[in-house]
Write a protein that holds these residues in place. Sequence first.
Motif, PDB file in Angstrom:
ATOM      1  N   PRO B  54       1.596   2.964  -8.901  1.00  0.00           N
ATOM      2  CA  PRO B  54       1.602   1.502  -9.003  1.00  0.00           C
ATOM      3  C   PRO B  54       2.141   0.857  -7.725  1.00  0.00           C
ATOM      4  N   ASP B  56       4.072  -1.767  -6.041  1.00  0.00           N
ATOM      5  CA  ASP B  56       5.076  -2.799  -6.255  1.00  0.00           C
ATOM      6  C   ASP B  56       5.247  -3.714  -5.047  1.00  0.00           C
ATOM      7  N   THR B  95      -3.655  -3.203  -8.469  1.00  0.00           N
ATOM      8  CA  THR B  95      -2.282  -2.790  -8.762  1.00  0.00           C
ATOM      9  C   THR B  95      -1.996  -1.366  -8.306  1.00  0.00           C
ATOM     10  N   ARG B 114       4.978  -7.473  -4.520  1.00  0.00           N
ATOM     11  CA  ARG B 114       3.576  -7.805  -4.744  1.00  0.00           C
ATOM     12  C   ARG B 114       3.369  -9.083  -5.554  1.00  0.00           C
ATOM     13  N   LYS B 115       4.042  -9.177  -6.680  1.00  0.00           N
ATOM     14  CA  LYS B 115       3.830 -10.331  -7.568  1.00  0.00           C
ATOM     15  C   LYS B 115       4.083 -11.666  -6.875  1.00  0.00           C
TER      16      LYS B 115
END
Lengths: 243, 243
Positions: B54, B56, B95, B114-115
């Motif tokens: 994933p 991040d 993602t 990332r978000k």
Amino acid sequence: MKNSDFVAVRCEECPIRHRAVCARCDGDELAILESMKTYKQYAAGETILWRGEPLDYVASLVHGVASLSKTMEDGRTQMVGLLLPSDFIGRPGRTEVEFDVVATTELTLCRFERKPFEKLVVETPHIAQRLMELALDELDAARDWMLLLGRKTAREKIATFIDMLAQRSLASGSANDLKLELPMTRDQIANYLGLTLETVSRQFNALKKEGVISLSGRKEIEVVDLLALRTATGDDSDGGMLS
Amino acid sequence: MKNSDFVAVRCEECPIRHRAVCARCDGDELAILESMKTYKQYAAGETILWRGEPLDYVASLVHGVASLSKTMEDGRTQMVGLLLPSDFIGRPGRTEVEFDVVATTELTLCRFERKPFEKLVVETPHIAQRLMELALDELDAARDWMLLLGRKTAREKIATFIDMLAQRSLASGSANDLKLELPMTRDQIANYLGLTLETVSRQFNALKKEGVISLSGRKEIEVVDLLALRTATGDDSDGGMLS
DNA sequence: CGTGAGATTGACTATATTCAACCCTAGTGG
DNA sequence: CCACTAGGGTTGAATATAGTCAATCTCACG
């Protein structure tokens, strides 16, 4: 449906409405595109864009198949992309392409003049976002192809190619028997896979002899043993059991 | 400058300020990035991201060299990208990555979670536009590499690789003698070019024997005859006389 | 100065290319 | 309706290029 049967349709009824550059557009945005678009047909073998030629139009491929290819001075050529329905030709901020774009089958483009389209992209995040997604998808495809070109054997290349066609056929929901039509000649397949046309022919017939596929006519292939085909791609050890 | 000497700097003084994802940002936008960023160092050989892991963080490569590579079940690997300073890792809307990202030299990343970064992309066209440009540049590079992998001989591959390093060295304005440092081992070069390490070694030494390059130490190369090198790439017939 | 990863070199082999002949078959015109 | 033709496809034999396996070397590092 044969390409030559295609007639202009309203965007709402367009077969690539939900996947092309317009996928995220709402009604108002679609109306603008509707007013800008023009359809254009090409015959199989016709060159849509020459390398270095100024890019006056951008376009979505409505149906048919086109290829992107690069050619060296001495004539060696390598296909660097395969365009399928909903794929996009042209890119924001570039005024020419550095490869040839050729119709491998009859095809139809939904075209927009480049300048007004670029203006629209800036004003319409829905289009800019979708263009970004399409570019990233192309990048992923290019990278998978780099692995194939750099490391796979002739047999694996052919198996991967057939498997790709099969996947697409299944995904597009059409008949789920695995009869496929090759959209290219042996020579074009060779240029796509980084092989010679003789090697392509030999590997097709080897897979046929082993009962993995069957061939009839020039462009018809049937996948007889999908598991064996998957195994032959070299991509995974389980032959694709999980799909 | 050695990577280990690197210390955090303000964005205005950043060596990749004008080429990275922040290239088009104005002062206010830069201030936001400044508040979000963290630097992280990696040693040569360290894996930055594993395939499927994933994602991040996204990041800009500040300096050093990283590689993207794909590995088949049986261990064959193919490098599908080379990241140089100002290149970007990670992409909006995904993602995870589907290749390994490895540091081939010591390197420094300028990272963003990332978000929050994705949120910023949506709100900041300057960043979205620059991301698009970077993606298209990567796509062009990938396509050039497809031609190399599919159609070039071992000799042409090596010559193209050295020429690429030479171009970059000249472009970055550093000393214009053509002494280069190879950022990778023979094995990594082989994985980049779709060859074996033995073939890489043989072709390097063939070019040396012909007086096109000279080698000293493990990673130092000097281009002795740039014209001959250009000719050996197979890219053009005039050996690059126009440049 | 010793060690080991990385690099080189050699001999042999395998895979795909090259060159060449021949074969289909779809489309054409008689 | 059939024969002809040309473009695409197949097949074979010889060859070339890069791969494989194995031995040896050399540099950078501790």
